[in-house]
Every structure is written in structure tokens, then in C-alpha cells.
Design an enzyme around this catalytic site. Structure first.
Site, PDB file in Angstrom:
ATOM      1  N   GLU A  70     -65.898  66.502 -20.121  1.00  0.00           N
ATOM      2  CA  GLU A  70     -66.707  65.299 -20.248  1.00  0.00           C
ATOM      3  C   GLU A  70     -68.095  65.550 -19.666  1.00  0.00           C
ATOM      4  OE1 GLU A  70     -65.779  61.841 -17.781  1.00  0.00           O
ATOM      5  OE2 GLU A  70     -66.021  60.636 -19.591  1.00  0.00           O
ATOM      6  N   CYS A 128     -67.654  56.053 -21.097  1.00  0.00           N
ATOM      7  CA  CYS A 128     -66.404  56.814 -20.963  1.00  0.00           C
ATOM      8  C   CYS A 128     -65.766  57.071 -22.323  1.00  0.00           C
ATOM      9  CB  CYS A 128     -65.447  56.069 -20.063  1.00  0.00           C
ATOM     10  SG  CYS A 128     -65.343  54.356 -20.515  1.00  0.00           S
TER      11      CYS A 128
HETATM   12  P1  NAP Z   1     -66.588  58.442  -9.573  1.00  0.00           P
HETATM   13  O1  NAP Z   1     -67.278  59.388  -8.690  1.00  0.00           O
HETATM   14  O2  NAP Z   1     -65.127  58.596  -9.771  1.00  0.00           O
HETATM   15  O3  NAP Z   1     -66.953  56.998  -9.012  1.00  0.00           O
HETATM   16  C1  NAP Z   1     -66.361  55.800  -9.449  1.00  0.00           C
HETATM   17  C2  NAP Z   1     -66.302  54.843  -8.279  1.00  0.00           C
HETATM   18  O4  NAP Z   1     -65.425  55.366  -7.276  1.00  0.00           O
HETATM   19  C3  NAP Z   1     -67.637  54.618  -7.579  1.00  0.00           C
HETATM   20  O5  NAP Z   1     -67.706  53.302  -7.086  1.00  0.00           O
HETATM   21  C4  NAP Z   1     -67.561  55.625  -6.446  1.00  0.00           C
HETATM   22  O6  NAP Z   1     -68.429  55.315  -5.383  1.00  0.00           O
HETATM   23  C5  NAP Z   1     -66.108  55.498  -6.045  1.00  0.00           C
HETATM   24  N1  NAP Z   1     -65.558  56.649  -5.339  1.00  0.00           N
HETATM   25  C6  NAP Z   1     -66.057  57.922  -5.257  1.00  0.00           C
HETATM   26  N2  NAP Z   1     -65.236  58.693  -4.510  1.00  0.00           N
HETATM   27  C7  NAP Z   1     -64.204  57.908  -4.121  1.00  0.00           C
HETATM   28  C8  NAP Z   1     -63.033  58.122  -3.320  1.00  0.00           C
HETATM   29  N3  NAP Z   1     -62.745  59.309  -2.795  1.00  0.00           N
HETATM   30  N4  NAP Z   1     -62.182  57.078  -3.117  1.00  0.00           N
HETATM   31  C9  NAP Z   1     -62.428  55.879  -3.661  1.00  0.00           C
HETATM   32  N5  NAP Z   1     -63.524  55.618  -4.392  1.00  0.00           N
HETATM   33  C10 NAP Z   1     -64.398  56.613  -4.639  1.00  0.00           C
HETATM   34  O7  NAP Z   1     -67.187  58.416 -11.026  1.00  0.00           O
HETATM   35  P2  NAP Z   1     -68.696  58.295 -11.445  1.00  0.00           P
HETATM   36  O8  NAP Z   1     -69.227  59.669 -11.559  1.00  0.00           O
HETATM   37  O9  NAP Z   1     -69.405  57.340 -10.575  1.00  0.00           O
HETATM   38  O10 NAP Z   1     -68.519  57.588 -12.879  1.00  0.00           O
HETATM   39  C11 NAP Z   1     -68.438  58.295 -14.076  1.00  0.00           C
HETATM   40  C12 NAP Z   1     -66.979  58.503 -14.488  1.00  0.00           C
HETATM   41  O11 NAP Z   1     -66.331  57.263 -14.709  1.00  0.00           O
HETATM   42  C13 NAP Z   1     -66.876  59.258 -15.762  1.00  0.00           C
HETATM   43  O12 NAP Z   1     -65.961  60.303 -15.620  1.00  0.00           O
HETATM   44  C14 NAP Z   1     -66.366  58.230 -16.763  1.00  0.00           C
HETATM   45  O13 NAP Z   1     -65.631  58.726 -17.811  1.00  0.00           O
HETATM   46  C15 NAP Z   1     -65.597  57.303 -15.937  1.00  0.00           C
HETATM   47  N6  NAP Z   1     -65.570  55.961 -16.519  1.00  0.00           N
HETATM   48  C16 NAP Z   1     -64.420  55.550 -17.137  1.00  0.00           C
HETATM   49  C17 NAP Z   1     -64.342  54.307 -17.724  1.00  0.00           C
HETATM   50  C18 NAP Z   1     -63.094  53.816 -18.409  1.00  0.00           C
HETATM   51  O14 NAP Z   1     -62.996  52.643 -18.705  1.00  0.00           O
HETATM   52  N7  NAP Z   1     -62.122  54.647 -18.672  1.00  0.00           N
HETATM   53  C19 NAP Z   1     -65.436  53.451 -17.647  1.00  0.00           C
HETATM   54  C20 NAP Z   1     -66.606  53.902 -17.018  1.00  0.00           C
HETATM   55  C21 NAP Z   1     -66.638  55.159 -16.451  1.00  0.00           C
HETATM   56  P3  NAP Z   1     -69.939  55.886  -5.384  1.00  0.00           P
HETATM   57  O15 NAP Z   1     -70.518  55.671  -6.730  1.00  0.00           O
HETATM   58  O16 NAP Z   1     -70.597  55.024  -4.410  1.00  0.00           O
HETATM   59  O17 NAP Z   1     -69.826  57.323  -5.024  1.00  0.00           O
END
Ligand code: NAP
Ligand code: MG
Length: 488
Positions: free
Chosen positions: A398, A300
Site C-alpha cells: 500500500e 484506504c
Molecule cells: P496509523 O499509523 O496506523 O495511525 C492510525 C491512528 O492510530 C492514528 O490516530 C495514530 O495516531 C494511531 N496510532 C499510531 N500508533 C498507535 C499505537 N501504537 N497504538 C494505538 N494507536 C496508534 O495509520 P496512518 O498512517 O495514520 O493512516 C494510514 C493508514 O490507515 C493506511 O494504511 C490506510 O490504509 C489506513 N486506513 C484504513 C481505512 C479503512 O477504512 N480500512 C480508512 C482510512 C485509513 P497518530 O496519527 O497520532 O500517530
């Protein structure tokens, strides 16, 4: 299932012998939910497969937690709360120390599992992720009986039941960042790992059983976005901690408005790495490489926008090209691998789409396409773009992959305003020989973490978190305790 890997990396220039990590681990064919201290089958009766993104092979089936399962997990955390929150801090600390030590003892197994399930190079899971996981538990254990010193003059109370939702890029590390401070402060937890990377969190549950953590203090529910939604919207949770995309983060914020739930969000980023002409260029190039190619750019705080002072542009490009081409891309289980597999097919498609957009909008693509990639799995050669304007899509959005946008600046003023010209505010890097310039520039950058003459360095004692659309709240350090306490 016993798993052993082979390597088929072919790099031009340097020919290394294969150095596969051969530590044997077993993975259960079906992996149940962890509720009330026990592994139980889902009431939903649904399961999903998790695969190895480097081979497309199925590793195991994992339980899908439906609404009834999430209810059971939250009820279990609620039941465990009174006793756990009243336990002396010194006693809670003992559990956390035991968890940390057990993770160290089982570190190699955790590293192999993390790499198999998520695709990151074994040298990263072995040398970065798992040591940091143990460090976070050790660090928070140290605070558990000293909370009155962290918040002097205040009566420190736990918040209650914490729902914690984490992404797939640092699976176990994100679990540790969430669980360790919450437990140290006397809360109980329901954790939801990401769909593609649940295995290490479930193995952590084994550790929790081994150290005899009281039943229900930590519950782990696996599943996709729906499971996260049930958990986030559950009426009995007192706090929601989310790390993931800005899109989902905004939705959670809207939904939790007016409910009285505490909320912290760690979201996306488009962080700037700024290289001044007086910087040590070779070191800066290492910093650029670790900033964007580390963990396939699934970071991230990745330094995905590079700002180079104009006089040194040519030299930086030449050195960066050389260094990028020496990165070894391929089998994550090979100890020589620098860049592993992209975590999922859909993430690979997203990255490829961004690369196409970069070319279509007039950027010049420089690719490390000098290596033969494995025939199966999800792979993306590291690359960077020149001829990029701040308005180009790939310089604004991003990508979450190994794709760098290179731009230039002529004055410190211009570097600062270009770096801050983004809705995000997670991290930044400043490279210069002049200490005064570091302080002047860092002071004016709108970013939660600023590295000087380094990039992507983490420590449990150092707070991590963003400004603007990168979220709010801090993880790590003394500041990381605050989101888990009520100060009365
Ligand atoms: P994401 O889709 O937002 O998923 C993150 C988590 O939320 C996963 O466990 C996901 O489950 C769950 N989720 C998905 N839809 C949801 C909903 N409607 N309600 C509640 N939970 C829900 O993000 P990602 O694509 O997996 O991860 C990448 C993103 O994370 C990037 O944008 C990155 O920048 C960000 N990130 C930020 C940090 C930080 O510290 N700022 C650290 C790491 C990553 P599933 O995976 O099972 O769908
Ligand atoms: Mg997987």
C-alpha cells in the site's frame, strides 16, 4: 487566528482564474482536550503543533494527552454510561439529529478547517467529507429507536465504553463513522484523532456542547501514537475500534487478545480496478482517476492496481495520460483544484520512496509533471506505472499516494486471480458493459466493497469494511450497528 488563502496554480492548457475559498474562520492558538463536556488543559503539560501541509505554516498548538489524561477521559465516559445507555432510543436520536443539523449549518467552516489542516481539495471536503459526516449522524439517528428491528428477536444492549482511534485521510468523516453508530446504540466514547488532523474533531466537540450532549458521553483526546496506545491498552474500555495501518492494527489485535475487549479493525488495502474491453472506456478512465487520484490517493480503498484487458491497453493508457495531465494539482483552498497537498512530510517521503522503487524495479513511470507546483508544502504529481509485474513492490504494498500500477489480463479468470492475489481485501472495481460479467466477477472477488462501473462512492446506508488483512467489522449501514451492540 484569521486565515485567508491565495492561489498560485499554473496549469498548462487550461488557464483558470484563481478561485480561492475565502470563508473566514478562526482557529484557537491552543486547542485543549475535550473531557467530561469541557475543554481542559492536559495534565501532561505537553502540546504539539499542527500545520497546513499546503504551506508548511503552523495553524495551532494542540494538547498531548498523556496517560493521566487518557485515564480521565475513560473515567468520564464510564461515569456517563449508565444514564446514556438507559436513555430511550428516541431521546438519543434527538441528540444525533441535532448534531447532524448543526454540522450542516456549520458545514462551510468544517470544510475549510478540514482542508487547511489536512491538505485535501476544498471541493472534496465541501462536497464529499462534510455532507457524509452529516449523513452518518442522520442515518444513525434513524436507527437509535429501532434497534430491535435491526436485530429482530434479540435483546439489544450497548457494549459500554468505546475507544475509537482514527487516521488522517478523512478526519471528520472517520470520527462520524465511529461516533454516530456508537452513540445511537447507547455507548459512550473516547475518540483519538490522528496527530496531523485533530482540528475538525475538536470543533465537533464544540457542536456537542452546543447541542448539550450530556457530559462525558463523548471525550476527545489528542496526541500521537502514544496517546493511542494508552487508550487502546486501557483496562476500563469495553470496545476498541481502530482505523489505520495494518501494522498498528495487528499490534492492537495481539495486545487485546484475552482481555475480553471487543475489537473492530479497518485497515489498509491494495484494491484492484478491472477494466474489460467491452467497458465504456471514457467512463472507466474517470473511474480510474477517481479511484487513485481522489484525495491524493490517501484512500484506504484506493484503486491502486489497475488491470486492463489487453486489447484496450493502448487506448486506456492514452486516455489516462491525457486525463491525468488535465488534473489541477495545487492549492487545496482553490475551488478548481483536483489534487491537493500530501498530508505530511513523512507521508510524502514514503510515496517518493515507492516511486523510486518502482523505477528501480523496472517499471515505466508516466507523470503529470506539466504543472508548476507551489514552492512550499508537500506535493506529489499524480503518476502511473506500466511494465509492472504483480511481484513488483509497488504492485504489492500500500502506497497511500497518487501512484497507480497498470497491469493487464487476457481472460476474466486471470483478472480475478490477479485481483485476489494480495493479502488485502478491501475494495474492487469492475468495468464492463455486460451485467452477467459483473455478477460473475464480483461474486468471486475477495473484497468487502465492490463497485460496478463506478469507484469511490460512499453512502451512510451502505456497509464498508474489508476481508483478510484489510480488517474486520463493518461501518455504515445496518451492519455498522453490530460492532456496537451486545445481543443477549
Ligand atoms: P496509523 O499509523 O496506523 O495511525 C492510525 C491512528 O492510530 C492514528 O490516530 C495514530 O495516531 C494511531 N496510532 C499510531 N500508533 C498507535 C499505537 N501504537 N497504538 C494505538 N494507536 C496508534 O495509520 P496512518 O498512517 O495514520 O493512516 C494510514 C493508514 O490507515 C493506511 O494504511 C490506510 O490504509 C489506513 N486506513 C484504513 C481505512 C479503512 O477504512 N480500512 C480508512 C482510512 C485509513 P497518530 O496519527 O497520532 O500517530
Ligand atoms: Mg495538519
Amino acid at each position: 487566528m484569521a486565515t485567508e488563502t491565495t492561489t498560485n496554480i499554473q496549469a498548462t492548457g487550461w488557464e483558470y482564474s484563481a478561485a480561492p475559498e475565502r470563508f473566514p474562520i478562526s482557529i484557537e492558538e491552543t486547542n485543549k482536550l475535550f473531557i467530561d463536556g469541557k475543554f481542559i488543559s492536559p495534565k501532561s503539560r505537553k502540546w504539539f503543533a499542527t500545520t497546513n501541509p499546503a504551506t508548511d505554516e503552523k495553524l495551532a498548538d494542540i494538547a498531548t494527552a498523556g496517560a493521566a489524561d487518557v485515564n480521565a477521559a475513560v473515567a468520564s465516559a464510564k461515569k456517563a454510561l449508565p444514564k446514556w445507555s438507559k436513555l430511550a432510543g428516541s431521546e438519543r436520536a434527538k441528540y444525533l439529529y441535532r448534531i447532524a443539523r448543526r454540522i450542516q449549518e456549520r458545514a462551510r467552516e468544517f470544510a475549510v478547517l478540514e482542508t487547511l489542516d489536512g491538505g485535501k481539495p476544498i471541493k472534496e471536503s465541501r462536497d464529499v467529507d462534510i455532507p457524509l459526516v452529516a449523513q452518518h449522524f442522520f442515518y444513525c439517528a434513524g436507527w437509535a429507536d429501532k434497534l430491535e428491528y435491526a436485530f429482530p428477536g434479540r435483546n439489544v444492549q450497548p457494549i459500554g465504553v468505546c475507544a475509537q482511534i482514527i487516521p488522517w485521510n478523512f478526519p471528520l468523516m472517520m470520527a462520524a463513522w465511529k461516533l454516530a453508530p456508537a452513540l445511537a446504540c447507547g455507548n459512550t466514547c473516547v475518540l483519538k484523532p490522528a496527530e496531523t488532523t485533530s482540528l475538525t474533531a475538536l470543533r465537533l466537540a464544540e457542536v456537542l456542547q452546543e447541542v448539550e450532549l450530556p457530559e462525558g458521553v463523548v471525550n476527545i483526546v489528542t496526541g500521537a501514537g502514544d496517546t493511542g496506545k494508552y487508550l487502546a491498552e486501557h483496562k476500563a474500555i469495553n470496545k476498541l475500534a481502530f482505523t489505520g495501518s495494518t501494522h498498528v492494527g495487528k499490534m492492537l489485535m495481539r495486545n487485546s487478545a484475552g482481555t475480553g475487549k471487543r475489537l473492530t479493525l479497518e485497515l489498509g488495502g491494495k484494491s484492484a480496478n478491472i477494466i474489460f474491453a467491452d467497458a465504456a472506456i471514457d467512463q472507466a478512465v474517470e473511474g480510474i482517476v477517481s479511484g487513485i487520484y481522489f484525495n491524493q490517493g490517501h484512500v484506504c480503498c484506493a484503486g491502486s492496481r489497475l488491470f486492463v484487458e489487453e486489447p484496450i491497453l493502448e487506448e486506456v493508457i492514452q486516455k489516462l495520460t491525457h486525463r491525468m495531465k488535465s488534473l489541477r494539482v495545487g492549492d487545496p483552498m482553490d475551488k478548481n483544484t483536483d489534487v491537493g497537498a500530501i498530508n505530511s512530510r513523512s507521508q510524502l517521503q514514503t510515496i517518493e520512496q515507492y516511486i523510486k522503487t518502482g523505477v528501480a524495479e523496472g517499471g515505466q513511470l508516466h507523470e503529470a509533471n506539466n504543472q508548476q507546483l507551489p514552492s512550499k508544502g508537500n506535493w506529489c504529481n499524480p503518476c502511473f506505472f506500466t511494465d509492472i509485474q504483480p511481484s513488483h513492490t509497488i504492485a504489492r504494498e500500500e502506497i497511500f499516494g497518487p501512484v497507480l500500477s497498470v497491469m493487464t489480463f487476457r481472460t476474466p479468470e486471470e483478472a480475478i486471480s490477479r485481483a485476489n492475489n494480495t493479502p488485502y481485501g478491501l475494495a474492487a472495481g469492475v468495468w464492463t458493459d455486460k451485467g452477467s460479467k459483473v455478477f460473475e466477477v464480483a461474486k468471486r472477488l475477495e473484497a468487502g466493497i465492490i463497485w460496478c462501473n463506478s469507484y469511490n462512492r460512499f453512502d451512510a446506508a451502505s456497509p464498508f469494511g474489508g476481508f483478510k488483512e484489510s480488517g474486520f467489522g463493518r461501518e455504515g449501514g445496518m451492519q455498522g450497528l453490530k460492532p456496537y451492540v451486545k445481543l443477549v
